[in-house]
Structures are given as C-alpha cells and as structure tokens.
Design an enzyme around this catalytic site. Structure first.
Site, PDB file in Angstrom:
ATOM      1  N   PHE A   5       0.826  -1.207   0.000  1.00 30.95           N
ATOM      2  CA  PHE A   5       0.000   0.000   0.000  1.00 30.95           C
ATOM      3  C   PHE A   5       0.860   1.257   0.000  1.00 30.95           C
ATOM      4  CE2 PHE A   5      -3.029   3.154   1.593  1.00 30.95           C
ATOM      5  CZ  PHE A   5      -4.088   2.903   0.732  1.00 30.95           C
ATOM      6  N   GLU A   6       2.044   1.169   0.614  1.00 32.83           N
ATOM      7  CA  GLU A   6       2.939   2.328   0.699  1.00 32.83           C
ATOM      8  C   GLU A   6       3.703   2.572  -0.608  1.00 32.83           C
ATOM      9  OE1 GLU A   6       2.769   0.017   3.455  1.00 32.83           O
ATOM     10  OE2 GLU A   6       1.299   1.491   4.159  1.00 32.83           O
ATOM     11  N   VAL A  18       1.215  -9.161  -3.318  1.00 30.18           N
ATOM     12  CA  VAL A  18       0.094  -9.353  -2.399  1.00 30.18           C
ATOM     13  C   VAL A  18      -0.480 -10.746  -2.645  1.00 30.18           C
ATOM     14  CG1 VAL A  18      -1.991  -8.338  -1.437  1.00 30.18           C
ATOM     15  CG2 VAL A  18      -0.398  -6.902  -2.710  1.00 30.18           C
ATOM     16  N   THR A  20      -8.292 -12.705   4.933  1.00 27.08           N
ATOM     17  CA  THR A  20      -8.856 -11.385   5.247  1.00 27.08           C
ATOM     18  C   THR A  20      -9.207 -10.653   3.955  1.00 27.08           C
ATOM     19  OG1 THR A  20      -6.818 -10.149   5.136  1.00 27.08           O
ATOM     20  CG2 THR A  20      -7.286 -11.262   7.214  1.00 27.08           C
ATOM     21  N   HIS A  25      -8.158  -7.912   3.163  1.00 24.83           N
ATOM     22  CA  HIS A  25      -7.082  -6.983   2.829  1.00 24.83           C
ATOM     23  C   HIS A  25      -6.652  -7.082   1.374  1.00 24.83           C
ATOM     24  CE1 HIS A  25      -6.426  -6.746   7.233  1.00 24.83           C
ATOM     25  NE2 HIS A  25      -5.925  -5.571   6.941  1.00 24.83           N
TER      26      HIS A  25
HETATM   27  C1  DLZ Z   1      -1.793  -5.741   5.721  1.00 27.57           C
HETATM   28  C2  DLZ Z   1      -1.167  -6.465   4.565  1.00 27.57           C
HETATM   29  C3  DLZ Z   1      -1.613  -7.751   4.212  1.00 27.57           C
HETATM   30  C4  DLZ Z   1      -2.725  -8.450   4.944  1.00 27.57           C
HETATM   31  N1  DLZ Z   1      -1.055  -8.416   3.188  1.00 27.57           N
HETATM   32  C5  DLZ Z   1      -0.069  -7.831   2.479  1.00 27.57           C
HETATM   33  C6  DLZ Z   1       0.530  -8.510   1.371  1.00 27.57           C
HETATM   34  O1  DLZ Z   1       0.232  -9.668   1.043  1.00 27.57           O
HETATM   35  N2  DLZ Z   1       1.484  -7.848   0.657  1.00 27.57           N
HETATM   36  C7  DLZ Z   1       1.884  -6.570   0.975  1.00 27.57           C
HETATM   37  O2  DLZ Z   1       2.737  -6.014   0.260  1.00 27.57           O
HETATM   38  N3  DLZ Z   1       1.348  -5.913   2.023  1.00 27.57           N
HETATM   39  C8  DLZ Z   1       0.398  -6.505   2.788  1.00 27.57           C
HETATM   40  N4  DLZ Z   1      -0.140  -5.860   3.854  1.00 27.57           N
HETATM   41  C9  DLZ Z   1       0.440  -4.559   4.264  1.00 27.57           C
HETATM   42  C10 DLZ Z   1      -0.168  -3.349   3.554  1.00 27.57           C
HETATM   43  O3  DLZ Z   1       0.301  -3.239   2.231  1.00 27.57           O
HETATM   44  C11 DLZ Z   1       0.207  -2.048   4.290  1.00 27.57           C
HETATM   45  O4  DLZ Z   1       1.590  -2.021   4.507  1.00 27.57           O
HETATM   46  C12 DLZ Z   1      -0.487  -1.923   5.632  1.00 27.57           C
HETATM   47  O5  DLZ Z   1      -1.879  -2.045   5.484  1.00 27.57           O
HETATM   48  C13 DLZ Z   1      -0.166  -0.563   6.320  1.00 27.57           C
HETATM   49  O6  DLZ Z   1      -0.587   0.509   5.484  1.00 27.57           O
END
Ligand code: DLZ
Length: 156
Positions: free
Chosen positions: A64-65, A88, A93, A95
C-alpha cells in the site's frame, strides 16, 4: 492468470538505457518474492546499459505504501521512470482486495497526472507458489518485465 514467460522479450526492441535514471520502490512484505523481483529488475536494467549509480532503490513497509513511495520519487524530476515492486497474496482477510485496488488506483492516478511513467510491478496471486512462479520461477520474473517496460516508457 497469465501464462506468458515474464522474462522473454525481443531485446532488439529495447532502447539503450545508458543515459537513463531509474527509481525503484520495493515493498518489504513477502521479501523472498520482492527481493527476487528487485534482483531481476536491476539486472535487466543494467543488461540494457543502465549504470548502477543511476538505479536508486527505496523500500517501503508494504504494497500500500508503494503509492506514496512512487509519488515521492516522481516529485524528483531527475527520474526517467519509476518502478514499483510488490507482492500481495490472497489470505483469509479482505485486505487482499482493498490493497490491490488501492495500489492499482493510486499508481494509475500517478501515471495520469505526472510526467514520469510509473511501472506497475505488483504481483497479485492466490498463493505463494504462484508468486514464486513469477519471481524467477517457471514463468520468469516480473522484475525483468518491469525493467523492459520502464526503459521503453522512459524513451516514449
Ligand atoms: C496488511 C497487509 C496484508 C494483509 N497483506 C499484504 C501482502 O500480502 N502484501 C503486501 O505487500 N502488504 C500486505 N499488507 C500490508 C499493507 O500493504 C500495508 O503495509 C499496511 O496495510 C499498512 O498501510
């Protein structure tokens, strides 16, 4: 899911990158995947002439960042292209959908509003095996593909 090998491309169609400057933003989540993508990306940029000192790598905590990281890099006029690399993996979840949609919309917006191309290197997979397949495994390396796209878009 695409079955194309991500590392196969026509090298003759790739411009010389020796005068180009690249920014790469990498997510720390799933580091075995994003690390392999980064390695492929840097190797391919250098294979086409990019100088190591002209490839600037920054890390962010999660995918997300990547939006913020890419935005900060595009504020620096010195880059010819910026590449985001993340992975990802769908879990139990919600998410997965939120993150993937958020990153996709954020990066699309940067491309629509800035003068520096941002290359979308986000692997969105059902499981770890699918990610491994695309991070130097049987389907090549998404990082290689992103490097080639970045060079072409820098030349655009
Ligand atoms: C929270 C989260 C989850 C559940 N899964 C992943 C993932 O599979 N790959 C990834 O790059 N980041 C994940 N994150 C973290 C989010 O991208 C983010 O860092 C958090 O929600 C904080 O903003």
């Amino acid at each position: 899911m695409a079955t194309k090998n991500l590392s196969e491309y026509n090298t003759e169609k790739v411009p010389d990158a020796s005068n180009m400057i690249f920014g790469i933003v990498v997510s720390e989540w799933n580091p075995e995947i994003t690390g392999a993508m980064l390695e492929g990306c840097v190797n391919t940029l250098e294979k086409h002439g990019a100088l190591p000192e002209n490839i600037h790598v920054k890390t962010v905590p999660g995918s997300f960042e990547l939006i913020y990281g890419a935005r900060q890099m595009t504020l620096n006029d010195g880059y010819d292209a910026v590449i985001i690399l993340g992975c990802v993996i769908r879990g139990e979840t919600p998410h997965f959908d939120y993150i993937c949609q958020g990153v996709t919309a954020g990066i699309a917006r940067l491309n629509a509003t800035n003068n520096i191309p941002v290359v979308y290197g986000l692997l969105t997979t059902e499981n770890m095996q699918q990610a491994l397949d695309r991070a130097g495994g049987r389907l090549g390396n998404k990082g290689d593909e992103c490097a080639v796209v970045a060079i072409k878009m820098a030349k655009f």
